[in-house]
Design a protein around this motif. Structure first.
Motif, PDB file in Angstrom:
ATOM      1  N   ALA A   8       0.833  -1.200   0.000  1.00 34.07           N
ATOM      2  CA  ALA A   8       0.000   0.000   0.000  1.00 34.07           C
ATOM      3  C   ALA A   8       0.869   1.252   0.000  1.00 34.07           C
ATOM      4  O   ALA A   8       1.799   1.369   0.812  1.00 34.07           O
ATOM      5  CB  ALA A   8      -0.922   0.009   1.216  1.00 34.07           C
ATOM      6  N   HIS A   9       0.548   2.161  -0.909  1.00 33.69           N
ATOM      7  CA  HIS A   9       1.208   3.466  -0.902  1.00 33.69           C
ATOM      8  C   HIS A   9       0.836   4.204   0.386  1.00 33.69           C
ATOM      9  O   HIS A   9       1.634   4.941   0.933  1.00 33.69           O
ATOM     10  CB  HIS A   9       0.781   4.301  -2.113  1.00 33.69           C
ATOM     11  CG  HIS A   9       1.185   3.681  -3.414  1.00 33.69           C
ATOM     12  ND1 HIS A   9       2.495   3.626  -3.829  1.00 33.69           N
ATOM     13  CD2 HIS A   9       0.453   3.089  -4.383  1.00 33.69           C
ATOM     14  CE1 HIS A   9       2.554   3.023  -5.007  1.00 33.69           C
ATOM     15  NE2 HIS A   9       1.328   2.686  -5.361  1.00 33.69           N
ATOM     16  N   ASN A  34       3.917   3.728   2.289  1.00 33.34           N
ATOM     17  CA  ASN A  34       4.915   2.806   1.739  1.00 33.34           C
ATOM     18  C   ASN A  34       5.051   1.574   2.636  1.00 33.34           C
ATOM     19  O   ASN A  34       6.080   1.341   3.256  1.00 33.34           O
ATOM     20  CB  ASN A  34       6.254   3.537   1.596  1.00 33.34           C
ATOM     21  CG  ASN A  34       7.315   2.705   0.921  1.00 33.34           C
ATOM     22  OD1 ASN A  34       7.031   1.897   0.037  1.00 33.34           O
ATOM     23  ND2 ASN A  34       8.554   2.884   1.334  1.00 33.34           N
ATOM     24  N   THR A  35       3.979   0.766   2.690  1.00 37.17           N
ATOM     25  CA  THR A  35       3.924  -0.319   3.669  1.00 37.17           C
ATOM     26  C   THR A  35       3.355  -1.612   3.085  1.00 37.17           C
ATOM     27  O   THR A  35       2.596  -1.585   2.119  1.00 37.17           O
ATOM     28  CB  THR A  35       3.069   0.123   4.882  1.00 37.17           C
ATOM     29  OG1 THR A  35       3.168  -0.843   5.912  1.00 37.17           O
ATOM     30  CG2 THR A  35       1.613   0.344   4.510  1.00 37.17           C
ATOM     31  N   VAL A  36       3.719  -2.704   3.692  1.00 34.94           N
ATOM     32  CA  VAL A  36       3.072  -3.984   3.423  1.00 34.94           C
ATOM     33  C   VAL A  36       1.994  -4.154   4.485  1.00 34.94           C
ATOM     34  O   VAL A  36       2.252  -3.997   5.675  1.00 34.94           O
ATOM     35  CB  VAL A  36       4.080  -5.155   3.460  1.00 34.94           C
ATOM     36  CG1 VAL A  36       3.361  -6.500   3.487  1.00 34.94           C
ATOM     37  CG2 VAL A  36       5.007  -5.066   2.268  1.00 34.94           C
ATOM     38  N   VAL A  37       0.777  -4.423   4.028  1.00 30.81           N
ATOM     39  CA  VAL A  37      -0.353  -4.628   4.930  1.00 30.81           C
ATOM     40  C   VAL A  37      -0.656  -6.126   4.941  1.00 30.81           C
ATOM     41  O   VAL A  37      -0.907  -6.721   3.888  1.00 30.81           O
ATOM     42  CB  VAL A  37      -1.591  -3.834   4.462  1.00 30.81           C
ATOM     43  CG1 VAL A  37      -2.773  -4.086   5.402  1.00 30.81           C
ATOM     44  CG2 VAL A  37      -1.276  -2.342   4.375  1.00 30.81           C
ATOM     45  N   MET A 122      -6.969   2.032   2.199  1.00 34.93           N
ATOM     46  CA  MET A 122      -5.618   1.767   1.715  1.00 34.93           C
ATOM     47  C   MET A 122      -5.541   2.011   0.220  1.00 34.93           C
ATOM     48  O   MET A 122      -6.463   1.693  -0.522  1.00 34.93           O
ATOM     49  CB  MET A 122      -5.132   0.373   2.104  1.00 34.93           C
ATOM     50  CG  MET A 122      -5.789  -0.791   1.482  1.00 34.93           C
ATOM     51  SD  MET A 122      -4.969  -2.299   2.066  1.00 34.93           S
ATOM     52  CE  MET A 122      -6.266  -3.465   1.772  1.00 34.93           C
ATOM     53  N   HIS A 123      -4.443   2.599  -0.175  1.00 33.69           N
ATOM     54  CA  HIS A 123      -4.164   2.851  -1.583  1.00 33.69           C
ATOM     55  C   HIS A 123      -3.175   1.774  -2.020  1.00 33.69           C
ATOM     56  O   HIS A 123      -1.978   1.873  -1.762  1.00 33.69           O
ATOM     57  CB  HIS A 123      -3.569   4.249  -1.741  1.00 33.69           C
ATOM     58  CG  HIS A 123      -3.139   4.562  -3.127  1.00 33.69           C
ATOM     59  ND1 HIS A 123      -2.520   5.732  -3.441  1.00 33.69           N
ATOM     60  CD2 HIS A 123      -3.241   3.873  -4.290  1.00 33.69           C
ATOM     61  CE1 HIS A 123      -2.235   5.747  -4.726  1.00 33.69           C
ATOM     62  NE2 HIS A 123      -2.658   4.621  -5.258  1.00 33.69           N
ATOM     63  N   LYS A 131      -0.656  -7.560  -4.497  1.00 32.33           N
ATOM     64  CA  LYS A 131      -1.759  -8.313  -3.905  1.00 32.33           C
ATOM     65  C   LYS A 131      -1.366  -9.788  -3.902  1.00 32.33           C
ATOM     66  O   LYS A 131      -1.240 -10.391  -4.955  1.00 32.33           O
ATOM     67  CB  LYS A 131      -3.038  -8.129  -4.714  1.00 32.33           C
ATOM     68  CG  LYS A 131      -3.469  -6.674  -4.888  1.00 32.33           C
ATOM     69  CD  LYS A 131      -4.096  -6.512  -6.261  1.00 32.33           C
ATOM     70  CE  LYS A 131      -3.755  -5.315  -7.023  1.00 32.33           C
ATOM     71  NZ  LYS A 131      -2.558  -4.990  -7.624  1.00 32.33           N
ATOM     72  N   VAL A 132      -1.141 -10.343  -2.720  1.00 30.74           N
ATOM     73  CA  VAL A 132      -0.644 -11.720  -2.621  1.00 30.74           C
ATOM     74  C   VAL A 132      -1.446 -12.479  -1.570  1.00 30.74           C
ATOM     75  O   VAL A 132      -1.661 -11.980  -0.469  1.00 30.74           O
ATOM     76  CB  VAL A 132       0.859 -11.744  -2.224  1.00 30.74           C
ATOM     77  CG1 VAL A 132       1.353 -13.170  -2.036  1.00 30.74           C
ATOM     78  CG2 VAL A 132       1.702 -11.009  -3.248  1.00 30.74           C
ATOM     79  N   PHE A 133      -1.857 -13.704  -1.906  1.00 28.25           N
ATOM     80  CA  PHE A 133      -2.538 -14.584  -0.954  1.00 28.25           C
ATOM     81  C   PHE A 133      -1.617 -15.765  -0.660  1.00 28.25           C
ATOM     82  O   PHE A 133      -1.053 -16.362  -1.575  1.00 28.25           O
ATOM     83  CB  PHE A 133      -3.853 -15.096  -1.531  1.00 28.25           C
ATOM     84  CG  PHE A 133      -4.542 -16.106  -0.633  1.00 28.25           C
ATOM     85  CD1 PHE A 133      -5.206 -15.694   0.513  1.00 28.25           C
ATOM     86  CD2 PHE A 133      -4.506 -17.462  -0.926  1.00 28.25           C
ATOM     87  CE1 PHE A 133      -5.827 -16.615   1.353  1.00 28.25           C
ATOM     88  CE2 PHE A 133      -5.118 -18.391  -0.107  1.00 28.25           C
ATOM     89  CZ  PHE A 133      -5.786 -17.957   1.037  1.00 28.25           C
TER      90      PHE A 133
END
Length: 136
Positions: A8-9, A34-37, A122-123, A131-133
């Motif tokens: 997410a930006h 600038n993060t991984v959610v 979230m952007h 986008k990862v599962f």
């Protein structure tokens, strides 16, 4: 464990209401860029796996963070990814331990309050890896 990861930006959240009556009352609002959610769902069978589940959880956050050159992470418990549910105590333990491991590796970690429904925005980046599962 089910894990839904996003790059997410920008991430923003605010507590909305309790999902667990036993948690303390709290109002919280925060954001990070600038993060991984990481939306995670701890399943009943994860409790027997213990440390291996925790290690894979952290490893996946670090992996995606590396792809986007960030050391920012959001951890959000989401009990909507599976019908199998671990105990709330185990899920909260995973959050605490993952936070410690990530902070020890130099990450800035933002955790949404456990036991709360949250309003969030979230952007998400447009790249395919944004986008990862994962399931383990």
């Amino acid at each position: 464990m089910k894990l839904l990861l996003f790059y997410a930006h920008r991430w923003w959240f605010k507590t909305a209401s309790k999902s667990l009556p036993s948690v303390p009352d709290m109002k919280m609002e925060d954001s990070i860029d600038n993060t991984v959610v990481a939306f995670f769902h701890a399943e009943a069978e994860d409790e027997a796996k213990g440390k291996s589940v925790l290690d894979k959880f952290v490893k996946n956050i670090k992996w995606l963070s590396g792809k986007f050159g960030t050391k920012n992470a959001v951890i959000h418990s989401s009990n909507h990814l599976s019908s199998s549910k671990a105990s709330p105590e185990f899920a909260e333990h995973i959050i605490q331990q993952a936070t410690v491991k990530l902070k020890n590796a130099g990450y800035t970690v933002l955790c949404t309050p456990f036991g709360y429904f949250n309003e969030f925005s979230m952007h998400v980046g447009g790249e395919s890896l944004a986008k990862v599962f994962k399931e383990f």
